[in-house]
Motif scaffolding. Structure first.
Motif, mmCIF file in Angstrom:
data_model
loop_
_atom_site.group_PDB
_atom_site.id
_atom_site.type_symbol
_atom_site.label_atom_id
_atom_site.label_comp_id
_atom_site.label_asym_id
_atom_site.label_seq_id
_atom_site.Cartn_x
_atom_site.Cartn_y
_atom_site.Cartn_z
ATOM 1 N N MET A 109 0.826 -1.186 0.000
ATOM 2 C CA MET A 109 0.000 0.000 0.000
ATOM 3 C C MET A 109 0.869 1.248 0.000
ATOM 4 N N CYS A 110 1.807 1.311 -0.917
ATOM 5 C CA CYS A 110 2.634 2.495 -1.067
ATOM 6 C C CYS A 110 1.930 3.475 -1.992
ATOM 7 N N TYR A 111 2.253 4.723 -1.855
ATOM 8 C CA TYR A 111 1.522 5.782 -2.537
ATOM 9 C C TYR A 111 2.281 6.282 -3.761
ATOM 10 N N PHE A 112 1.546 6.444 -4.850
ATOM 11 C CA PHE A 112 2.105 6.883 -6.122
ATOM 12 C C PHE A 112 1.266 8.014 -6.688
ATOM 13 N N GLU A 113 1.892 8.823 -7.537
ATOM 14 C CA GLU A 113 1.144 9.815 -8.292
ATOM 15 C C GLU A 113 0.430 9.109 -9.434
ATOM 16 N N MET A 114 -0.637 9.714 -9.925
ATOM 17 C CA MET A 114 -1.385 9.149 -11.038
ATOM 18 C C MET A 114 -1.763 10.270 -11.989
ATOM 19 N N THR A 115 -1.705 9.998 -13.284
ATOM 20 C CA THR A 115 -2.129 10.954 -14.299
ATOM 21 C C THR A 115 -3.368 10.401 -14.967
ATOM 22 N N ARG A 116 -4.374 11.250 -15.114
ATOM 23 C CA ARG A 116 -5.630 10.826 -15.748
ATOM 24 C C ARG A 116 -6.009 11.852 -16.811
ATOM 25 N N GLY A 166 4.389 -3.334 -3.012
ATOM 26 C CA GLY A 166 3.751 -3.953 -4.164
ATOM 27 C C GLY A 166 2.326 -3.501 -4.399
ATOM 28 N N LEU A 167 1.667 -2.989 -3.385
ATOM 29 C CA LEU A 167 0.314 -2.470 -3.551
ATOM 30 C C LEU A 167 0.386 -0.975 -3.824
ATOM 31 N N LYS A 168 -0.354 -0.515 -4.821
ATOM 32 C CA LYS A 168 -0.294 0.891 -5.205
ATOM 33 C C LYS A 168 -1.574 1.604 -4.800
ATOM 34 N N LEU A 169 -1.408 2.692 -4.095
ATOM 35 C CA LEU A 169 -2.514 3.589 -3.770
ATOM 36 C C LEU A 169 -2.221 4.941 -4.375
ATOM 37 N N VAL A 170 -3.272 5.686 -4.659
ATOM 38 C CA VAL A 170 -3.131 6.990 -5.284
ATOM 39 C C VAL A 170 -2.824 8.033 -4.215
ATOM 40 N N PHE A 171 -1.699 8.710 -4.370
ATOM 41 C CA PHE A 171 -1.343 9.808 -3.479
ATOM 42 C C PHE A 171 -1.979 11.100 -3.993
ATOM 43 N N ASP A 172 -1.842 11.327 -5.303
ATOM 44 C CA ASP A 172 -2.379 12.539 -5.915
ATOM 45 C C ASP A 172 -2.680 12.224 -7.380
ATOM 46 N N ASN A 203 5.163 8.775 -10.452
ATOM 47 C CA ASN A 203 6.302 8.538 -9.579
ATOM 48 C C ASN A 203 5.876 8.067 -8.190
ATOM 49 N N PHE A 204 6.784 7.349 -7.562
ATOM 50 C CA PHE A 204 6.599 6.933 -6.177
ATOM 51 C C PHE A 204 6.571 8.179 -5.307
ATOM 52 N N LYS A 205 5.636 8.240 -4.368
ATOM 53 C CA LYS A 205 5.478 9.444 -3.560
ATOM 54 C C LYS A 205 5.760 9.202 -2.079
ATOM 55 N N GLN A 206 5.195 8.156 -1.512
ATOM 56 C CA GLN A 206 5.336 7.945 -0.078
ATOM 57 C C GLN A 206 5.292 6.452 0.234
ATOM 58 N N GLN A 207 6.151 6.061 1.151
ATOM 59 C CA GLN A 207 6.221 4.662 1.545
ATOM 60 C C GLN A 207 5.209 4.380 2.660
ATOM 61 N N CYS A 208 4.602 3.212 2.612
ATOM 62 C CA CYS A 208 3.646 2.856 3.651
ATOM 63 C C CYS A 208 4.382 2.238 4.838
ATOM 64 N N ASN A 209 3.668 1.993 5.917
ATOM 65 C CA ASN A 209 4.305 1.471 7.119
ATOM 66 C C ASN A 209 4.525 -0.044 7.062
ATOM 67 N N LYS A 210 4.042 -0.718 6.016
ATOM 68 C CA LYS A 210 4.257 -2.159 5.889
ATOM 69 C C LYS A 210 5.642 -2.485 5.338
ATOM 70 N N GLU A 211 6.255 -1.535 4.663
ATOM 71 C CA GLU A 211 7.568 -1.769 4.073
ATOM 72 C C GLU A 211 8.602 -0.980 4.861
ATOM 73 N N TYR A 212 9.575 -1.660 5.404
ATOM 74 C CA TYR A 212 10.562 -1.006 6.251
ATOM 75 C C TYR A 212 11.880 -0.757 5.533
ATOM 76 N N ARG A 213 12.111 -1.374 4.379
ATOM 77 C CA ARG A 213 13.365 -1.179 3.657
ATOM 78 C C ARG A 213 13.311 0.120 2.853
ATOM 79 N N THR A 214 14.330 0.913 2.953
ATOM 80 C CA THR A 214 14.385 2.187 2.258
ATOM 81 C C THR A 214 14.455 1.961 0.746
#
Length: 109
Positions: free
Chosen positions: A1-8, A34-40, A18-29
């Motif tokens: 559930m990491c956050y990405f930008e989306m163009t529509r 693997g799950l994509k959520l829309v940040f903006d 682009n990748f925007k923000q890391q979720c709390n499930k992934e601890y490696r920098t």
């Protein structure tokens, strides 16, 4: 559930940005879970590249059909008409494939 930008685009086509923000499930920098959520979402008022390509191919196909009709009226260009008709058929197949790609992307959102 990491956050990405989306163009529509106005036609409904979209793509991940682009990748925007890391979720709390992934601890490696630098890694994503693997799950994509829309940040903006950035909305584009024009058409996507696929729609532009379809438009160009449609204009080219229409020009070829007009040429075929003109050559039939003039007569004595059977080989040219046959070759151009094959090109029109190829363009129609390409346009169909592009529309299928476009519609499939719209359905996945």
């Amino acid at each position: 559930m990491c956050y990405f930008e989306m163009t529509r685009w106005s036609c409904g086509y979209w793509k991940w940005g682009n990748f925007k923000q890391q979720c709390n499930k992934e601890y490696r920098t630098g890694e994503t879970c693997g799950l994509k959520l829309v940040f903006d979402t950035a909305y584009q008022m024009d058409h996507c590249k696929i729609c532009d390509t379809i438009g160009k191919k449609e204009r080219r196909k229409n020009k070829m059909k007009d040429d075929i009709n003109r050559w039939r009226r003039e007569g004595n260009r059977r080989a040219t008409i046959e070759k151009t008709q094959q090109d029109v058929d190829d363009l129609e197949r390409q346009i169909y494939d592009l529309w299928e790609t476009h519609l499939e992307k719209q359905r996945t959102l």
